[in-house]
Design a protein around this motif. Structure first.
Motif, PDB file in Angstrom:
ATOM      1  N   VAL A  58       0.869  -1.196   0.000  1.00  0.00           N
ATOM      2  CA  VAL A  58       0.000   0.000   0.000  1.00  0.00           C
ATOM      3  C   VAL A  58       0.897   1.235   0.000  1.00  0.00           C
ATOM      4  O   VAL A  58       1.753   1.396   0.871  1.00  0.00           O
ATOM      5  N   LYS A  59       0.697   2.112  -0.949  1.00  0.00           N
ATOM      6  CA  LYS A  59       1.541   3.299  -1.074  1.00  0.00           C
ATOM      7  C   LYS A  59       1.065   4.417  -0.145  1.00  0.00           C
ATOM      8  O   LYS A  59      -0.131   4.582   0.088  1.00  0.00           O
ATOM      9  N   ASP A  60       2.022   5.173   0.355  1.00  0.00           N
ATOM     10  CA  ASP A  60       1.702   6.364   1.144  1.00  0.00           C
ATOM     11  C   ASP A  60       0.840   7.297   0.300  1.00  0.00           C
ATOM     12  O   ASP A  60       1.129   7.533  -0.876  1.00  0.00           O
ATOM     13  N   GLY A  61      -0.228   7.818   0.880  1.00  0.00           N
ATOM     14  CA  GLY A  61      -1.132   8.695   0.143  1.00  0.00           C
ATOM     15  C   GLY A  61      -2.292   7.972  -0.519  1.00  0.00           C
ATOM     16  O   GLY A  61      -3.132   8.606  -1.165  1.00  0.00           O
ATOM     17  N   SER A  62      -2.341   6.651  -0.379  1.00  0.00           N
ATOM     18  CA  SER A  62      -3.472   5.892  -0.933  1.00  0.00           C
ATOM     19  C   SER A  62      -4.775   6.310  -0.259  1.00  0.00           C
ATOM     20  O   SER A  62      -4.788   6.716   0.904  1.00  0.00           O
ATOM     21  N   TRP A  63      -5.873   6.160  -0.989  1.00  0.00           N
ATOM     22  CA  TRP A  63      -7.170   6.605  -0.487  1.00  0.00           C
ATOM     23  C   TRP A  63      -7.993   5.421   0.006  1.00  0.00           C
ATOM     24  O   TRP A  63      -7.964   4.341  -0.579  1.00  0.00           O
ATOM     25  N   ALA A  64      -8.738   5.661   1.087  1.00  0.00           N
ATOM     26  CA  ALA A  64      -9.600   4.634   1.665  1.00  0.00           C
ATOM     27  C   ALA A  64     -10.933   5.269   2.051  1.00  0.00           C
ATOM     28  O   ALA A  64     -11.022   6.498   2.215  1.00  0.00           O
ATOM     29  N   TYR A  65     -11.945   4.434   2.219  1.00  0.00           N
ATOM     30  CA  TYR A  65     -13.302   4.940   2.464  1.00  0.00           C
ATOM     31  C   TYR A  65     -13.674   4.810   3.945  1.00  0.00           C
ATOM     32  O   TYR A  65     -13.693   3.714   4.506  1.00  0.00           O
ATOM     33  N   PHE A  66     -13.980   5.959   4.552  1.00  0.00           N
ATOM     34  CA  PHE A  66     -14.294   6.046   5.981  1.00  0.00           C
ATOM     35  C   PHE A  66     -15.773   6.351   6.213  1.00  0.00           C
ATOM     36  O   PHE A  66     -16.384   7.113   5.462  1.00  0.00           O
ATOM     37  N   VAL A  67     -16.328   5.760   7.269  1.00  0.00           N
ATOM     38  CA  VAL A  67     -17.645   6.145   7.797  1.00  0.00           C
ATOM     39  C   VAL A  67     -17.562   5.957   9.311  1.00  0.00           C
ATOM     40  O   VAL A  67     -17.639   4.833   9.804  1.00  0.00           O
ATOM     41  N   HIS A  68     -17.379   7.046  10.062  1.00  0.00           N
ATOM     42  CA  HIS A  68     -17.249   6.884  11.518  1.00  0.00           C
ATOM     43  C   HIS A  68     -17.478   8.195  12.252  1.00  0.00           C
ATOM     44  O   HIS A  68     -17.349   9.280  11.682  1.00  0.00           O
ATOM     45  N   SER A  69     -17.842   8.070  13.529  1.00  0.00           N
ATOM     46  CA  SER A  69     -18.071   9.223  14.400  1.00  0.00           C
ATOM     47  C   SER A  69     -17.092   9.250  15.574  1.00  0.00           C
ATOM     48  O   SER A  69     -17.083  10.208  16.345  1.00  0.00           O
ATOM     49  N   TYR A  70     -16.297   8.195  15.700  1.00  0.00           N
ATOM     50  CA  TYR A  70     -15.355   8.066  16.816  1.00  0.00           C
ATOM     51  C   TYR A  70     -13.964   7.750  16.278  1.00  0.00           C
ATOM     52  O   TYR A  70     -13.815   7.332  15.130  1.00  0.00           O
ATOM     53  N   ARG A  71     -12.958   7.937  17.131  1.00  0.00           N
ATOM     54  CA  ARG A  71     -11.593   7.582  16.751  1.00  0.00           C
ATOM     55  C   ARG A  71     -10.906   6.931  17.940  1.00  0.00           C
ATOM     56  O   ARG A  71     -11.270   7.185  19.103  1.00  0.00           O
TER      57      ARG A  71
END
Length: 201
Positions: free
Chosen positions: A133-146
């Motif tokens: 996985v390359k630095d700067g790759s995009w991923a899909y998030f759905v969240h309200s907490y961390r």
């Protein structure tokens, strides 16, 4: 073929995760308890549901303790599943799985909550499921907490939405993503393949 299980909290449709795993060569069962003998090579805690009901479903309907069932088997926690690795969450009152020191906190009011959509990954250090996985790759998030680990050593990638949010954690045989690999196109596919490689070891 590697055989893995998805734990179903009973909170939503996990078909897309099952389908994504099957596409990269896994045999997948959906389970609702940890009562039976563990014959799997890996376990996934999916990202659908709320903290307390999910924790109750893990504890109240299983005769075997989670850690005893898992042993050294690789576990991938996705979104809520990753948050469950920690000691506690501001989303609920139940105790987490406590496999990683730290807590889960709500995203700050300065951000639009829930955070939903594509964001890039800042790779902090090499990780087993980040291989390829390359630095700067995009991923899909759905969240309200961390998650907020007590030690940053477990964080292998972050994402930036005005604040740094841990996006990938690795600790012993536990791997977590705040985003949804099954919705993250090629990057997600690579990470699921990497997880299955760990399951085959």
């Amino acid at each position: 073929m590697v055989s893995v299980a998805i734990f179903d909290y009973g909170a939503g449709n996990i078909f897309s995760l099952k389908n994504s795993l099957e596409k990269v060569g896994a045999t997948v069962d959906v389970i609702t308890t940890f009562d039976n003998q563990n014959t799997y090579s890996g376990l996934l805690l999916p990202g659908v549901g709320n903290f307390d009901p999910a924790m109750n479903s893990v504890r109240n309907y299983s005769k075997v303790e989670f850690r005893d069932y898992v042993g050294s088997m690789p576990v991938l926690g996705i979104c809520l599943g990753m948050e469950m690795f920690f000691e506690k969450s501001e989303e609920g009152k139940e105790k987490g799985l406590d496999v990683i020191d730290g807590e889960v906190i709500v995203l700050p009011p300065s951000m639009k909550v829930p955070h939903m959509g594509w964001n890039d990954l800042e790779i902090k250090k090499p990780g087993k499921i980040l291989e390829g996985v390359k630095d700067g790759s995009w991923a899909y998030f759905v969240h309200s907490y961390r998650v907020k680990p007590k030690s940053n050593d477990v964080i292998t990638a972050e994402s930036d939405y005005g604040i740094k949010v841990p996006a990938v954690v690795e600790y012993e045989n536990f791997f977590g993503t705040q985003f949804h690999p099954e919705k993250s196109s090629i990057v997600g596919k690579i990470m699921l393949e990497n997880f299955l490689k760990e399951c085959k070891k």
